[in-house]
Design a protein around this motif. Structure first.
Motif, PDB file in Angstrom:
ATOM      1  N   VAL A  45      -5.571   3.157  -3.182  1.00 17.09           N
ATOM      2  CA  VAL A  45      -6.939   2.633  -3.183  1.00 17.09           C
ATOM      3  C   VAL A  45      -7.127   1.615  -4.303  1.00 17.09           C
ATOM      4  CG1 VAL A  45      -9.346   3.242  -3.620  1.00 17.09           C
ATOM      5  CG2 VAL A  45      -7.980   4.623  -2.055  1.00 17.09           C
ATOM      6  N   SER A  46      -6.530   1.883  -5.454  1.00 19.45           N
ATOM      7  CA  SER A  46      -6.644   0.951  -6.583  1.00 19.45           C
ATOM      8  C   SER A  46      -6.088  -0.411  -6.203  1.00 19.45           C
ATOM      9  CB  SER A  46      -5.893   1.501  -7.800  1.00 19.45           C
ATOM     10  OG  SER A  46      -6.462   2.705  -8.251  1.00 19.45           O
ATOM     11  N   TYR A  47      -4.926  -0.403  -5.548  1.00 21.61           N
ATOM     12  CA  TYR A  47      -4.343  -1.687  -5.131  1.00 21.61           C
ATOM     13  C   TYR A  47      -5.228  -2.378  -4.097  1.00 21.61           C
ATOM     14  CZ  TYR A  47      -1.675  -4.937  -2.370  1.00 21.61           C
ATOM     15  OH  TYR A  47      -1.296  -6.056  -1.682  1.00 21.61           O
ATOM     16  N   VAL A  48      -5.676  -1.619  -3.092  1.00 27.42           N
ATOM     17  CA  VAL A  48      -6.501  -2.212  -2.032  1.00 27.42           C
ATOM     18  C   VAL A  48      -7.805  -2.757  -2.603  1.00 27.42           C
ATOM     19  CG1 VAL A  48      -7.809  -1.705   0.064  1.00 27.42           C
ATOM     20  CG2 VAL A  48      -5.499  -0.774  -0.222  1.00 27.42           C
ATOM     21  N   ILE A  87       0.841  -1.203   0.000  1.00 31.53           N
ATOM     22  CA  ILE A  87       0.000   0.000   0.000  1.00 31.53           C
ATOM     23  C   ILE A  87       0.875   1.251   0.000  1.00 31.53           C
ATOM     24  CG2 ILE A  87      -1.668   1.334   1.339  1.00 31.53           C
ATOM     25  CD1 ILE A  87      -2.830  -1.314   2.331  1.00 31.53           C
ATOM     26  N   ILE A  88       1.917   1.239   0.833  1.00 37.77           N
ATOM     27  CA  ILE A  88       2.827   2.388   0.907  1.00 37.77           C
ATOM     28  C   ILE A  88       3.567   2.568  -0.418  1.00 37.77           C
ATOM     29  CG2 ILE A  88       4.912   3.288   2.021  1.00 37.77           C
ATOM     30  CD1 ILE A  88       3.956   1.915   4.600  1.00 37.77           C
ATOM     31  N   ILE A  89       3.984   1.456  -1.029  1.00 35.42           N
ATOM     32  CA  ILE A  89       4.692   1.524  -2.312  1.00 35.42           C
ATOM     33  C   ILE A  89       3.801   2.149  -3.381  1.00 35.42           C
ATOM     34  CG2 ILE A  89       5.594   0.124  -4.221  1.00 35.42           C
ATOM     35  CD1 ILE A  89       6.730  -1.779  -2.074  1.00 35.42           C
ATOM     36  N   PHE A  90       2.547   1.705  -3.459  1.00 31.61           N
ATOM     37  CA  PHE A  90       1.631   2.265  -4.452  1.00 31.61           C
ATOM     38  C   PHE A  90       1.345   3.732  -4.159  1.00 31.61           C
ATOM     39  CE2 PHE A  90       0.774  -2.112  -5.699  1.00 31.61           C
ATOM     40  CZ  PHE A  90       0.601  -1.974  -7.072  1.00 31.61           C
ATOM     41  N   PHE A  91       1.257   4.089  -2.888  1.00 29.31           N
ATOM     42  CA  PHE A  91       1.042   5.496  -2.535  1.00 29.31           C
ATOM     43  C   PHE A  91       2.220   6.355  -2.980  1.00 29.31           C
ATOM     44  CE2 PHE A  91       1.666   8.994   0.524  1.00 29.31           C
ATOM     45  CZ  PHE A  91       0.503   9.708   0.279  1.00 29.31           C
ATOM     46  N   LEU A  92       3.443   5.883  -2.725  1.00 29.55           N
ATOM     47  CA  LEU A  92       4.634   6.630  -3.117  1.00 29.55           C
ATOM     48  C   LEU A  92       4.752   6.722  -4.637  1.00 29.55           C
ATOM     49  CD1 LEU A  92       7.235   5.274  -0.524  1.00 29.55           C
ATOM     50  CD2 LEU A  92       6.049   7.478  -0.505  1.00 29.55           C
ATOM     51  N   LEU A  93       4.421   5.632  -5.324  1.00 24.58           N
ATOM     52  CA  LEU A  93       4.411   5.670  -6.788  1.00 24.58           C
ATOM     53  C   LEU A  93       3.406   6.707  -7.289  1.00 24.58           C
ATOM     54  CD1 LEU A  93       4.619   1.880  -7.777  1.00 24.58           C
ATOM     55  CD2 LEU A  93       6.333   3.646  -8.227  1.00 24.58           C
ATOM     56  N   VAL A 139      -4.149  -2.802 -13.636  1.00 26.89           N
ATOM     57  CA  VAL A 139      -3.560  -1.968 -14.692  1.00 26.89           C
ATOM     58  C   VAL A 139      -4.595  -0.974 -15.209  1.00 26.89           C
ATOM     59  CG1 VAL A 139      -2.502  -1.968 -16.988  1.00 26.89           C
ATOM     60  CG2 VAL A 139      -1.955  -3.797 -15.349  1.00 26.89           C
ATOM     61  N   THR A 140      -5.822  -1.455 -15.416  1.00 28.83           N
ATOM     62  CA  THR A 140      -6.896  -0.571 -15.869  1.00 28.83           C
ATOM     63  C   THR A 140      -7.163   0.530 -14.852  1.00 28.83           C
ATOM     64  OG1 THR A 140      -7.932  -2.408 -17.045  1.00 28.83           O
ATOM     65  CG2 THR A 140      -9.294  -0.470 -16.651  1.00 28.83           C
ATOM     66  N   ALA A 141      -7.207   0.154 -13.575  1.00 27.57           N
ATOM     67  CA  ALA A 141      -7.472   1.138 -12.522  1.00 27.57           C
ATOM     68  C   ALA A 141      -6.396   2.224 -12.498  1.00 27.57           C
ATOM     69  CB  ALA A 141      -7.546   0.438 -11.166  1.00 27.57           C
ATOM     70  N   LEU A 142      -5.136   1.824 -12.586  1.00 22.45           N
ATOM     71  CA  LEU A 142      -4.040   2.789 -12.541  1.00 22.45           C
ATOM     72  C   LEU A 142      -4.034   3.671 -13.788  1.00 22.45           C
ATOM     73  CD1 LEU A 142      -1.182   0.540 -11.100  1.00 22.45           C
ATOM     74  CD2 LEU A 142      -2.630   2.165  -9.871  1.00 22.45           C
ATOM     75  N   LEU A 143      -4.345   3.083 -14.941  1.00 14.35           N
ATOM     76  CA  LEU A 143      -4.437   3.875 -16.167  1.00 14.35           C
ATOM     77  C   LEU A 143      -5.568   4.888 -16.087  1.00 14.35           C
ATOM     78  CD1 LEU A 143      -3.896   1.101 -18.885  1.00 14.35           C
ATOM     79  CD2 LEU A 143      -2.383   3.041 -18.448  1.00 14.35           C
TER      80      LEU A 143
END
Length: 250
Positions: free
Chosen positions: A89-92, A6-12, A101-105
């Motif tokens: 949030v997308s990852y969670v 979660i922290i990694i995705f937040f930092l990204l 991938v769709t969510a992040l895009l």
């Protein structure tokens, strides 16, 4: 491990959010954004790496340029923060699945559009054309049910907004129409209608508040893109729950 991801995705998200600010502000003006270093919009001084740390630099410098003392727009840290939160949030919400991938895009496209529409009241075609092929590919990898729902969603998104543009004589822009067309592919027909409804409701509520507090004039144009961003994200993450809740009302 879960918290670490979660922290990694937040930092990204913070890092990408900083880049989305640059793209959203430079692309509509035809300025290069891939290689040129960031500079203060007031004094045009090039920024050092430590002045470009997402969120941190803004807070350390108290929202002002280190060179000229000019104010830095709050849009910069806001987009960085929201992108970080939305990546997490997308990852969670989705997990380590292809749909992530769709969510992040989707988040990425909408954040760029948010910046561009707030700054210039424009939704650049280049942004939509860049993301469209990826959404088409992802909907082939992770299809919706039924499989033709994305195609119908794209058609509905274009037709509904085109009808409003004609009926209101420009009440919405062509950029909004194209954006809803792309969103139809991501969300599908049913959720596209939900996103459209939520966008209109959010826009109406905020519009009334802006008028009531005299932030904008009655005939002053305001960008509709931010409301589409809000309505689309709410629909993508909570659309199923919203549809179920609405059906249960009857």
């Amino acid at each position: 491990m879960e918290l670490a991801l979660i922290i990694i995705f937040f930092l990204l998200g913070l890092i990408f959010g900083s880049f989305f600010n640059v793209v959203g502000l430079r692309l509509p003006e035809g300025k290069p954004f891939a290689n040129d270093r960031s500079a203060c919009p007031a004094c045009h001084s090039q920024l050092s790496w430590y002045e470009n740390i997402p969120l941190v630099s803004f807070m350390v410098q108290r929202g002002r340029c280190r060179h000229c003392g000019g104010r830095i727009s709050f849009l910069y840290p806001a987009v960085e923060w929201f992108t970080g939160c939305l990546f997490a949030v997308s990852y969670v919400w989705v997990g380590l699945q292809p749909e992530l991938v769709t969510a992040l895009l989707l988040v990425s496209m909408l954040m760029i559009i948010l910046v561009s529409d707030l700054a210039y009241m424009r939704i650049p075609n280049q942004v939509l054309l860049f993301f469209l092929p990826f959404f088409l590919i992802m909907r082939m990898i992770v299809p919706l049910e039924p499989w033709w729902s994305p195609l119908l969603g794209a058609v509905l998104g274009l037709l509904i907004t085109a009808g409003i543009i004609v009926a209101s004589r420009g009440g919405m822009g062509a950029g909004d129409m194209k954006l809803f067309g792309v969103l139809g592919i991501v969300l599908g027909a049913g959720k596209l209608l939900v996103a459209f409804f939520l966008s209109c409701v959010i826009g109406a509520v905020i519009g009334v508040l802006l008028l009531a507090f005299k932030v904008v004039g009655r005939k002053q144009p305001v960008p509709f893109g931010p409301y589409i961003v809000a309505g689309s994200l709410l629909t993508y993450f909570f659309g199923d729950s919203l549809i179920t809740w609405y059906i249960n009302l009857f």
